[in-house]
Design a protein around this motif. Structure first.
Motif, PDB file in Angstrom:
ATOM      1  N   THR A  59       0.806  -1.221   0.000  1.00 45.00           N
ATOM      2  CA  THR A  59       0.000   0.000   0.000  1.00 45.00           C
ATOM      3  C   THR A  59       0.839   1.271   0.000  1.00 45.00           C
ATOM      4  OG1 THR A  59      -0.193   0.050   2.412  1.00 45.00           O
ATOM      5  CG2 THR A  59      -1.854  -1.193   1.204  1.00 45.00           C
ATOM      6  N   VAL A  60       2.159   1.162   0.213  1.00 43.84           N
ATOM      7  CA  VAL A  60       2.994   2.369   0.167  1.00 43.84           C
ATOM      8  C   VAL A  60       3.464   2.660  -1.256  1.00 43.84           C
ATOM      9  CG1 VAL A  60       3.778   1.924   2.519  1.00 43.84           C
ATOM     10  CG2 VAL A  60       5.243   1.252   0.592  1.00 43.84           C
ATOM     11  N   ILE A  61       3.238   1.715  -2.175  1.00 44.09           N
ATOM     12  CA  ILE A  61       3.624   1.929  -3.568  1.00 44.09           C
ATOM     13  C   ILE A  61       2.604   2.853  -4.230  1.00 44.09           C
ATOM     14  CG2 ILE A  61       4.070   0.815  -5.782  1.00 44.09           C
ATOM     15  CD1 ILE A  61       4.717  -1.743  -4.234  1.00 44.09           C
ATOM     16  N   ASN A  62       3.088   3.839  -4.963  1.00 43.20           N
ATOM     17  CA  ASN A  62       2.215   4.753  -5.684  1.00 43.20           C
ATOM     18  C   ASN A  62       1.216   3.974  -6.536  1.00 43.20           C
ATOM     19  OD1 ASN A  62       1.473   6.537  -8.122  1.00 43.20           O
ATOM     20  ND2 ASN A  62       2.469   7.997  -6.747  1.00 43.20           N
ATOM     21  N   HIS A  63      -0.031   4.439  -6.554  1.00 42.86           N
ATOM     22  CA  HIS A  63      -1.093   3.705  -7.257  1.00 42.86           C
ATOM     23  C   HIS A  63      -0.784   3.483  -8.733  1.00 42.86           C
ATOM     24  CE1 HIS A  63      -3.443   3.895  -3.684  1.00 42.86           C
ATOM     25  NE2 HIS A  63      -3.695   5.191  -3.749  1.00 42.86           N
ATOM     26  N   ASN A  64       0.015   4.344  -9.308  1.00 41.73           N
ATOM     27  CA  ASN A  64       0.299   4.241 -10.734  1.00 41.73           C
ATOM     28  C   ASN A  64       1.592   3.489 -11.042  1.00 41.73           C
ATOM     29  OD1 ASN A  64      -1.996   5.862 -11.387  1.00 41.73           O
ATOM     30  ND2 ASN A  64      -0.812   7.692 -10.852  1.00 41.73           N
ATOM     31  N   ALA A  65       2.143   2.821 -10.023  1.00 47.62           N
ATOM     32  CA  ALA A  65       3.435   2.145 -10.213  1.00 47.62           C
ATOM     33  C   ALA A  65       3.372   0.715  -9.699  1.00 47.62           C
ATOM     34  CB  ALA A  65       4.545   2.918  -9.505  1.00 47.62           C
ATOM     35  N   ASP A  66       4.338  -0.074 -10.098  1.00 51.38           N
ATOM     36  CA  ASP A  66       4.437  -1.470  -9.660  1.00 51.38           C
ATOM     37  C   ASP A  66       5.501  -1.674  -8.590  1.00 51.38           C
ATOM     38  OD1 ASP A  66       2.469  -2.381 -11.466  1.00 51.38           O
ATOM     39  OD2 ASP A  66       3.943  -2.434 -13.091  1.00 51.38           O
ATOM     40  N   PHE A  67       6.290  -0.634  -8.330  1.00 49.33           N
ATOM     41  CA  PHE A  67       7.347  -0.763  -7.336  1.00 49.33           C
ATOM     42  C   PHE A  67       7.631   0.601  -6.722  1.00 49.33           C
ATOM     43  CE2 PHE A  67       9.571   0.747 -11.018  1.00 49.33           C
ATOM     44  CZ  PHE A  67      10.615   1.512 -10.524  1.00 49.33           C
ATOM     45  N   ALA A  68       8.304   0.571  -5.565  1.00 48.16           N
ATOM     46  CA  ALA A  68       8.781   1.793  -4.919  1.00 48.16           C
ATOM     47  C   ALA A  68      10.238   1.577  -4.528  1.00 48.16           C
ATOM     48  CB  ALA A  68       7.946   2.130  -3.690  1.00 48.16           C
ATOM     49  N   LEU A  69      10.996   2.667  -4.479  1.00 48.67           N
ATOM     50  CA  LEU A  69      12.414   2.583  -4.126  1.00 48.67           C
ATOM     51  C   LEU A  69      12.771   3.744  -3.206  1.00 48.67           C
ATOM     52  CD1 LEU A  69      15.224   1.260  -4.561  1.00 48.67           C
ATOM     53  CD2 LEU A  69      15.515   2.823  -6.511  1.00 48.67           C
ATOM     54  N   LEU A  70      13.462   3.416  -2.115  1.00 43.91           N
ATOM     55  CA  LEU A  70      13.971   4.416  -1.176  1.00 43.91           C
ATOM     56  C   LEU A  70      15.477   4.239  -1.051  1.00 43.91           C
ATOM     57  CD1 LEU A  70      11.324   4.035   1.684  1.00 43.91           C
ATOM     58  CD2 LEU A  70      11.333   5.750  -0.136  1.00 43.91           C
ATOM     59  N   GLN A  71      16.199   5.344  -1.077  1.00 43.80           N
ATOM     60  CA  GLN A  71      17.650   5.313  -0.905  1.00 43.80           C
ATOM     61  C   GLN A  71      18.059   6.431   0.041  1.00 43.80           C
ATOM     62  OE1 GLN A  71      18.614   5.797  -5.107  1.00 43.80           O
ATOM     63  NE2 GLN A  71      19.343   3.685  -5.211  1.00 43.80           N
ATOM     64  N   GLY A  72      18.883   6.091   1.026  1.00 42.93           N
ATOM     65  CA  GLY A  72      19.358   7.086   1.971  1.00 42.93           C
ATOM     66  C   GLY A  72      20.865   7.007   2.142  1.00 42.93           C
ATOM     67  N   ASN A  73      21.503   8.171   2.162  1.00 39.77           N
ATOM     68  CA  ASN A  73      22.937   8.246   2.434  1.00 39.77           C
ATOM     69  C   ASN A  73      23.116   8.896   3.799  1.00 39.77           C
ATOM     70  OD1 ASN A  73      25.454  10.331   2.281  1.00 39.77           O
ATOM     71  ND2 ASN A  73      25.975   8.374   1.310  1.00 39.77           N
ATOM     72  N   TYR A  74      23.802   8.210   4.703  1.00 45.24           N
ATOM     73  CA  TYR A  74      23.937   8.634   6.085  1.00 45.24           C
ATOM     74  C   TYR A  74      25.399   8.819   6.473  1.00 45.24           C
ATOM     75  CZ  TYR A  74      19.118   6.893   6.629  1.00 45.24           C
ATOM     76  OH  TYR A  74      17.769   6.662   6.507  1.00 45.24           O
ATOM     77  N   SER A  75      25.641   9.722   7.418  1.00 45.72           N
ATOM     78  CA  SER A  75      26.919   9.817   8.111  1.00 45.72           C
ATOM     79  C   SER A  75      26.691   9.293   9.528  1.00 45.72           C
ATOM     80  CB  SER A  75      27.422  11.255   8.158  1.00 45.72           C
ATOM     81  OG  SER A  75      27.699  11.738   6.868  1.00 45.72           O
ATOM     82  N   ARG A  76      27.449   8.243   9.886  1.00 41.82           N
ATOM     83  CA  ARG A  76      27.253   7.620  11.186  1.00 41.82           C
ATOM     84  C   ARG A  76      28.607   7.237  11.774  1.00 41.82           C
ATOM     85  NH1 ARG A  76      26.668   2.839  13.918  1.00 41.82           N
ATOM     86  NH2 ARG A  76      24.834   2.653  15.295  1.00 41.82           N
ATOM     87  N   GLU A  77      28.960   7.852  12.892  1.00 45.72           N
ATOM     88  CA  GLU A  77      30.222   7.549  13.573  1.00 45.72           C
ATOM     89  C   GLU A  77      31.404   7.629  12.608  1.00 45.72           C
ATOM     90  OE1 GLU A  77      29.934   3.804  15.582  1.00 45.72           O
ATOM     91  OE2 GLU A  77      27.991   4.269  16.433  1.00 45.72           O
TER      92      GLU A  77
END
Length: 363
Positions: A59-77
């Motif tokens: 249900t988090v995928i946009n209604h007009n799409a078949d997939f969703a993608l999240l990418q995050g770049n973090y600075s950690r320690e």
């Protein structure tokens, strides 16, 4: 810990967004329903591999799409972390740290500590005990891998025991091995929750007073069957009852917390403003606990936190979040004046992002 960049594709109403953030204060402004909360939810998904409201992945995928993608770049320690999550309809989600896929999602929990304050926190007060157990589990498991593993083991044991009960099986030998594993896990879970409530309550009380002012007294009381009996005795005493009802009625999966204001239940006596203050104080205390017990400062997400609060409480919250006690903050609001006041009070590095119909733009 800092989220440097976020790429979103087909997540809820956000078709595509590529955002870079301030290491301190990030403000998202726009009318209701435009997608501000969805940006925060995408950040939450990268930390916990699920939406904040635990809705099904499809249900988090946009209604007009078949997939969703999240990418995050973090600075950690002093290290850089690249996390990606791909979600396809009808398939399991894939979570990668760098280029390596996790074999178990539990391996990811705790890497990117995060606290989110949301209007949905109302359920902590009005909802069933499950909501308050989720609060305990989310806080403790982020910095306690042993607790998370015990929780997973215990829940599997209860599922197996319930299956035996539903099938009408009364053979004690079949129950024995399952219950033995459940007992060891339950003992660890109960001990960790007891220790947590003792450490957490004084901090929560301080944050509540900081927001509400003097004159209101709050308390948290932890309730568990294991506070009176060992888990084995709980199973033994309730066996016939469980068989009659059809599921396991006793154990740490039934634990709860009484949320009290001036000695009375918040559920019954708290006003809307008091309930909102209570949940905000719970989340700020959660942030403090994770920061003090972990190895990196959590990210703080503040979603529409000023609604239903009087001007004095709003001023107190602005003063709190503008202090140096917090690291990177993301805040949403429809009221630009609240955002401007926070920016004025903090005087720190900031970024303003407008959100309209799922489109994000720098202001």
């Amino acid at each position: 810990m800092i989220l440097n960049r976020l790429n979103i594709l087909n997540y809820k109403n956000i078709a595509e967004a590529s955002l870079e953030f301030s290491p301190k204060l990030n403000c998202l402004v726009g009318n209701n329903g435009m997608g501000k909360t969805n940006v925060l939810d995408a950040i939450h998904f990268l930390s916990f591999c699920k939406s904040y409201n635990a809705q099904p992945d499809s249900t988090v995928i946009n209604h007009n799409a078949d997939f969703a993608l999240l990418q995050g770049n973090y600075s950690r320690e002093d290290n850089t972390e690249d996390i990606s999550i791909s979600i396809q309809r009808g398939k399991r989600k894939i979570v990668r740290r760098g280029k390596k896929e996790y074999q178990r999602l539990s391996q990811h929990i705790g890497l990117l500590p995060l606290v989110m304050v949301s209007p949905m926190d109302w359920d902590l007060i009005r909802g069933a005990g499950e909501e308050r157990r989720k609060l305990m589990d989310q806080i403790i498991s982020q910095n306690n891998r042993e607790y998370l593993n015990a929780l997973i083991q215990y829940n599997k044991c209860i599922e197996q025991r319930n299956s035996l009960i539903r099938n009408g099986n009364t053979d004690p030998l079949l129950y024995e091995s399952i219950e033995q594993n459940a007992c060891s896990a339950a003992t660890l879970i109960h001990g960790a929750r007891q220790e947590w409530i003792q450490q957490f309550t004084p901090v929560f009380m301080q944050f509540y007073e900081a927001v509400a002012g003097a004159g209101e007294t709050v308390a948290l009381n932890y309730h568990s069957h294991l506070s009176q009996l060992p888990m084995k005795d709980v199973f033994d005493q309730r066996r016939q009852r469980d068989l009659a009802i059809g599921y396991t009625t006793g154990g740490v999966h039934r634990d709860d917390i009484d949320l009290l204001l001036n000695g009375y239940s918040m559920r019954k006596t708290g006003s809307q403003g008091q309930c909102k203050t209570y949940t905000i104080a719970l989340r700020l205390a959660q942030f403090n606990f994770l920061k003090s017990t972990g190895t990196t400062t959590p990210i703080l997400l503040l979603d529409d936190i000023f609604d239903r609060l009087d001007s004095q409480r709003v001023e107190n919250i602005i003063s709190l979040v503008s202090s140096n006690n917090f690291g990177q903050i993301f805040i949403t609001d429809t009221n630009r004046s609240h955002i401007d006041e926070i920016l004025k009070s903090s005087g720190s590095d900031s970024r303003m992002i407008g959100v309209e119909n799922g489109i994000c733009s720098y202001l």
